[in-house]
Motif scaffolding. Structure first.
Motif, PDB file in Angstrom:
ATOM      1  N   TYR A  99      -0.097   0.863   3.952  1.00 14.03           N
ATOM      2  CA  TYR A  99      -0.377   1.551   5.218  1.00 14.03           C
ATOM      3  C   TYR A  99       0.542   1.038   6.325  1.00 14.03           C
ATOM      4  CZ  TYR A  99      -3.189   3.342   9.148  1.00 14.03           C
ATOM      5  OH  TYR A  99      -3.624   3.992  10.275  1.00 14.03           O
ATOM      6  N   SER A 100       0.705  -0.273   6.405  1.00 18.25           N
ATOM      7  CA  SER A 100       1.569  -0.862   7.424  1.00 18.25           C
ATOM      8  C   SER A 100       3.033  -0.492   7.208  1.00 18.25           C
ATOM      9  CB  SER A 100       1.407  -2.388   7.411  1.00 18.25           C
ATOM     10  OG  SER A 100       2.245  -2.993   8.363  1.00 18.25           O
ATOM     11  N   GLN A 103       3.734   3.189   7.976  1.00 15.02           N
ATOM     12  CA  GLN A 103       3.826   3.422   9.420  1.00 15.02           C
ATOM     13  C   GLN A 103       5.225   3.085   9.930  1.00 15.02           C
ATOM     14  OE1 GLN A 103       0.396   2.177  11.996  1.00 15.02           O
ATOM     15  NE2 GLN A 103      -0.437   1.409  10.064  1.00 15.02           N
ATOM     16  N   ALA A 126       0.241   8.371   6.735  1.00 19.79           N
ATOM     17  CA  ALA A 126       0.447   7.018   6.201  1.00 19.79           C
ATOM     18  C   ALA A 126      -0.737   6.598   5.341  1.00 19.79           C
ATOM     19  CB  ALA A 126       0.644   6.036   7.351  1.00 19.79           C
ATOM     20  N   GLY A 127      -1.942   6.963   5.756  1.00 21.01           N
ATOM     21  CA  GLY A 127      -3.133   6.637   4.974  1.00 21.01           C
ATOM     22  C   GLY A 127      -3.157   7.340   3.635  1.00 21.01           C
ATOM     23  N   ALA A 130      -0.692   5.577   1.422  1.00 19.11           N
ATOM     24  CA  ALA A 130      -1.229   4.284   1.008  1.00 19.11           C
ATOM     25  C   ALA A 130      -2.287   4.454  -0.084  1.00 19.11           C
ATOM     26  CB  ALA A 130      -1.829   3.562   2.212  1.00 19.11           C
ATOM     27  N   GLY A 211      -7.876   8.042   1.455  1.00 19.32           N
ATOM     28  CA  GLY A 211      -7.078   7.152   2.289  1.00 19.32           C
ATOM     29  C   GLY A 211      -6.706   7.794   3.609  1.00 19.32           C
ATOM     30  N   SER A 212      -6.354   9.066   3.549  1.00 16.30           N
ATOM     31  CA  SER A 212      -6.026   9.799   4.768  1.00 16.30           C
ATOM     32  C   SER A 212      -7.237   9.894   5.687  1.00 16.30           C
ATOM     33  CB  SER A 212      -5.525  11.200   4.409  1.00 16.30           C
ATOM     34  OG  SER A 212      -5.258  11.948   5.573  1.00 16.30           O
ATOM     35  N   PHE A 215      -8.414   6.083   7.088  1.00 17.06           N
ATOM     36  CA  PHE A 215      -7.613   5.506   8.159  1.00 17.06           C
ATOM     37  C   PHE A 215      -7.600   6.398   9.402  1.00 17.06           C
ATOM     38  CE2 PHE A 215      -5.571   2.965   4.726  1.00 17.06           C
ATOM     39  CZ  PHE A 215      -5.758   1.712   5.295  1.00 17.06           C
TER      40      PHE A 215
END
Length: 337
Positions: A99-100, A103, A126-127, A130, A211-212, A215
């Protein structure tokens, strides 16, 4: 000049490595803590999901499942726990690390500085990425976990894994049907059987969509809480200034959204992963497909079948997700560089 540029490059590289190490460490700690708390509820969820295609339900609901699990198993609420502990470490480490990094990748594509805050839609993207990346790590752990959580319910012939069994011998009655359970294999034996006999499938859809949603919901709720506080105080507040209760509340909302939005896919996944134990196929019968199991579930119980165990799952995901973000955000803030 070149020496100065090299020094800046080394500093940026060291900063990136340190940030990645923190993501891995903080994510692992948060995942382990939350998994120990939520495992009894997860075990109940898997057992309720696994009976959707059965002619006669073993359990009448979450409370009945918990009660019968307690009376049936000699290790009732910790059955299959070692695999999820390992999975929680890997899942959350990869999840927060990916995720980081994603981004940063979005900022790089848009030619934005690393300090630039992303929009909710960008964070959702990003989520999703990830979650997709993490699913490749999580799938084998999920397979082992689901199989171990239902093996106490399987007929004698279905609990035969070609390795030396290690575990308790138990005899129990579920409802009016006597079920004799042989010595149960441990997680290593189950894993070897999975590698030999079972394909990895089902988790990608859940983790990508989830995940989307997870986050994006956390960031959106956290953003609204920070804006409210900033308006009341008349000061500027950034993502790094999030308070502990704001992390917990936004994480709790994210947990509920994640599980409710992905539960049908999760139910199909659990049915696929426990079929070998509860509904053994004959020789020459092709393995089930995601779409095939989904059609069979809809035919058996309609839409309701896709949400078996949803109530207890959403109930446990609220505090569990709150714990994850409370710990992760708290450690990130405490050890900020």
């Amino acid at each position: 000049m070149e020496a100065a540029q090299d020094a800046v490059t080394r500093e940026d590289t060291n900063s990136t490595i340190m940030r990645a190490a923190k993501d891995i460490a903080f994510g692992s700690i948060a995942g382990i803590t939350a998994k120990v708390f939520e495992h009894p509820f997860d075990l109940t969820k898997v057992r309720l999901q696994s009976q959707v295609l059965d002619a006669t339900a073993r359990f009448n609901g979450p409370l009945d499942c918990l009660a019968k699990t307690w009376n049936l198993d000699e290790t009732p609420l910790t059955q299959g726990l070692p695999a999820p502990i390992v999975g929680a470490m890997a899942e959350n480490a990869f999840l927060f690390l990916s995720y980081s990094q994603l981004q940063d990748g979005i900022r790089w594509i848009n030619e934005q500085p690393l300090s630039q805050e992303l929009t909710v839609s960008q964070l959702a993207l990003a989520g999703a990425g990830a979650g997709a990346i993490t699913s490749f790590v999580l799938t084998p752990v999920e397979l082992v976990k689901c199989k171990m959580q239902v093996q106490m319910l399987a007929p004698v012939s279905a609990v035969s894994i070609s390795s030396t069994p290690s575990g308790p011998t138990a005899t129990a009655i579920l409802g009016s049907t006597p079920v004799k359970v042989q010595q149960l294999p441990g997680p290593i034996s189950v894993l070897m059987s999975v590698i030999r006999n079972t394909g990895f499938r089902g988790t990608l859809i859940r983790e990508t969509v989830g995940g989307s949603a997870w986050f994006a919901c956390k960031e959106f709720v956290g953003m609204q809480l920070r804006r409210r506080r900033a308006k009341a105080s008349g000061t500027q507040v950034t993502r790094k200034d999030i308070l502990s209760w704001e992390s917990a509340l936004s994480g709790a909302c994210a947990g509920a959204v994640f599980n409710f939005s992905t539960f049908p896919a999760d139910t199909v996944k659990s049915a696929i992963q426990t079929e070998e134990e509860l509904r053994p196929r004959g020789k020459g019968v092709p393995p089930p497909t995601f779409l095939g199991i989904a059609k069979a579930m809809y035919k058996a119980q309609g839409i309701r079948g896709f949400y078996a165990g949803c109530g207890i799952t959403v109930a446990r995901s609220i505090p569990s997700s709150a714990i994850i973000f409370l710990i992760y955000d708290g450690l990130s803030k405490r050890f900020a560089s």
